[in-house]
Design an enzyme around this catalytic site. Structure first.
Site, short mmCIF file in Angstrom:
data_model
loop_
_atom_site.label_atom_id
_atom_site.label_comp_id
_atom_site.label_asym_id
_atom_site.label_seq_id
_atom_site.Cartn_x
_atom_site.Cartn_y
_atom_site.Cartn_z
NE ARG A 1 -3.47 -2.30 2.81
CZ ARG A 1 -4.63 -2.60 2.22
NH1 ARG A 1 -5.15 -1.75 1.36
NH2 ARG A 1 -5.24 -3.74 2.48
CB ALA B 1 -0.85 7.21 -5.20
CG ASP C 1 7.84 10.85 -6.24
OD1 ASP C 1 8.57 11.55 -5.52
OD2 ASP C 1 7.08 9.97 -5.78
#
Length: 410
Positions: free
Chosen positions: A17, A20, A130
Site C-alpha cells: 500500500r 496513492a 518523483d
C-alpha cells in the site's frame, strides 16, 4: 480476495500500500501483471479521471528496458488503475535498507540504468517528477552487472503528474518527496526534465553515503536546504564522479546534465570503480542526538531511526513509509528561504566519530578540556620555573661582574 479490474484484469493479491493507492498482483490476458489501484477518493475526482485519460497515450507509448511499462489504464466505475509489467525482484529502497550503502560500482551502474530510462521518457515529453529509491525496481531475474547490480527499472511514471492537479495542490502546495525535490520546485516553478536529474543525483549520493545530501529533520528545513545549501563532499570517491554529482545537483536547472549525457558519463566511470568497497562515513545530525541506549527526556532509551521500504510492483513488498510519494507541503515564503542554512549543515562524520550532543561526545569534550587545562598549567609552570632560573642566574653572576670592573686597591 480476488476482484475484477475492468473487463480484462483480475487483482488476486495485495503486494503493498502506498500514498496513492494499493498495488496488486494481478492476471491479464497475457499473463501476470502489477495493478496499481488508486485510492477511491482519487477515482471519484472527475478532473483527475479526465487527466488520467489524457495521459493514456503518453504513458502507454513509453517503452524502454529500464522503464516499467504501463500496459493499460482502466477507468471502470470507482476503479482507477494502472496495469503494469510485473518485475520479479525488489525495490532499491529495500536493498539500501539492507546494505545501508552500496559499493560505488553498483551504485553507478544502477543510476546509469535509471538515467537511460529517463532519457527515453524525456525524449517522449514525459517527466517523472518523483525519482527516488522506492520507485526504482531491481530485476532479480536479469544478469548481474558491475558490483553485483541487477538491471534497474524506473516505475510510477505519470502518477505524480496525474495527482498534481492545479485544483488539488493550488499555488501554496508542493507535491513530492522532500529529500529529492529540486530547488526550482521548492520555489514554485513548473517541473521540467531537469528536476528528474536533480532527484537522480540525490539518489546516487544516497546510495554512496547512506543518506541524502539535504534530508533530515523537519520537511521545511529540508526544503530550505535544497535552495540555500551546497552539497558536502563525500570522501573516498574519484574526483570526476564527484564533479558529476555536483553538476547534477546544481541549483540552476540549465547547469545540470541531460539524462543521456549522465548515463554515458557514469558508464565511463565504471572501470575506475571496479573493486571499490562501500564508503566509510556516518550520517550527519540535524538535531540533538543520543547514543544507543541513552535515555531520552522521557526516560526511555533512544531508538534508531528505521526507514521502511515503499511499494514496489513485486511480491513480498513492505508497506509505504513517511517518504510517501505525493507528500503535500506548504511552499516556504521568501523570508524563510533566505534564512540561510545556519544550524542545518549536514557534513558527514568520520566512521566511529561520536554524534554531536551525545553523551560520548560530551565526555570526549570534557576530557579534551581537562587535558588542555593540564597542559596549560604545566606550560605556565615551566615558564615560571624558567623565569625563576633565569633570574637566579643573573643574581649569581652580578658580584663577579662588579669586582672585575672595580679599580684595583692601592
Amino acid at each position: 480476495m480476488a476482484r475484477k479490474i475492468g473487463s480484462r484484469y483480475t487483482a488476486n493479491q495485495i503486494l503493498g500500500r502506498g500514498s496513492a493507492g494499493t498495488v496488486w498482483l494481478g492476471e491479464g490476458p497475457e499473463g501476470p501483471v502489477a495493478i496499481k489501484l488508486l485510492r477511491e477518493d482519487l477515482a471519484s475526482d472527475q478532473e483527475l479521471v479526465g487527466r488520467f485519460v489524457q495521459e493514456r497515450t503518453a504513458l502507454l507509448g513509453l517503452d524502454h528496458p529500464n522503464v516499467v511499462s504501463v500496459r493499460d489504464l482502466v477507468v471502470d466505475g470507482n476503479d482507477l488503475a494502472l496495469v503494469m509489467d510485473l518485475v520479479r525482484g525488489t525495490d532499491l529502497r529495500t536493498r539500501l535498507d539492507r546494505e545501508r550503502r552500496l559499493a560505488p560500482g553498483a551504485a553507478v551502474a544502477i543510476v546509469a540504468d535509471v538515467a537511460d530510462g529517463l532519457a527515453a521518457a524525456h525524449a517522449a515529453g514525459v517527466v517523472h517528477r518523483d525519482v527516488k529509491p522506492e520507485n526504482v525496481l531491481l530485476d532479480m531475474q536479469g544478469p548481474l552487472g558491475p558490483g553485483g547490480s541487477h538491471p534497474a527499472l524506473l516505475t510510477d511514471f505519470g502518477v505524480a503528474k496525474l495527482i498534481d492537479s492545479p485544483r488539488r495542490t493550488r499555488a501554496t502546495k508542493i507535491i513530492g518527496t522532500p529529500d529529492y525535490l529540486a530547488p526550482e520546485i521548492v520555489e514554485g516553478l513548473p517541473p521540467r526534465a531537469a528536476v528528474d536529474i536533480y532527484a537522480l543525483a540525490t539518489v546516487l549520493y544516497e546510495l554512496l553515503a547512506g543518506f541524502t545530501p539535504f534530508g533530515g529533520g523537519h520537511p521545511g528545513a529540508v526544503l530550505r536546504r535544497h535552495v540555500t545549501e551546497t552539497v558536502v563532499p563525500l570522501p573516498g570517491i574519484p574526483e570526476e564522479l564527484w564533479q558529476l554529482i555536483v553538476q547534477c545537483l546544481a541549483k540552476a536547472p540549465a547547469s545540470r546534465l541531460r539524462a543521456s549525457e549522465l548515463a554515458a558519463r557514469l558508464r565511463e566511470q565504471l572501470p575506475t570503480l571496479a573493486g571499490m568497497a562501500p564508503l566509510d562515513v556516518d550520517e550527519p545530525d540535524t538535531g540533538p542526538a543520543r547514543e544507543p541506549g541513552e535515555a531520552t527526556g522521557s526516560g526511555e532509551p533512544a531508538v534508531a531511526r528505521v526507514r521502511r521500504g515503499a511499494v514496489p510492483l513485486v511480491p513480498g513488498a513492505k508497506p509505504d513509509s513517511n517518504r510517501d510519494t505525493h507528500t503535500s507541503m506548504r511552499v516556504p515564503g521568501p523570508d524563510e528561504l533566505s534564512g540561510g542554512a545556519r544550524g542545518t549543515a549536514r557534513a558527514p562524520r568520520a566512521a566511529g566519530a561520536p554524534r554531536p550532543g551525545s553523551a560520548r561526545h560530551r565526555a570526549m569534550a570534557r576530557r579534551r578540556r581537562i587535558t588542555l587545562g593540564a597542559v596549560a598549567v604545566a606550560l605556565l609552570a615551566a615558564i615560571g620555573v624558567g623565569a625563576w632560573l633565569a633570574a637566579s642566574g643573573d643574581d649569581d653572576a652580578a658580584p663577579s661582574g662588579t669586582s672585575s670592573s672595580a679599580p684595583a686597591s692601592p
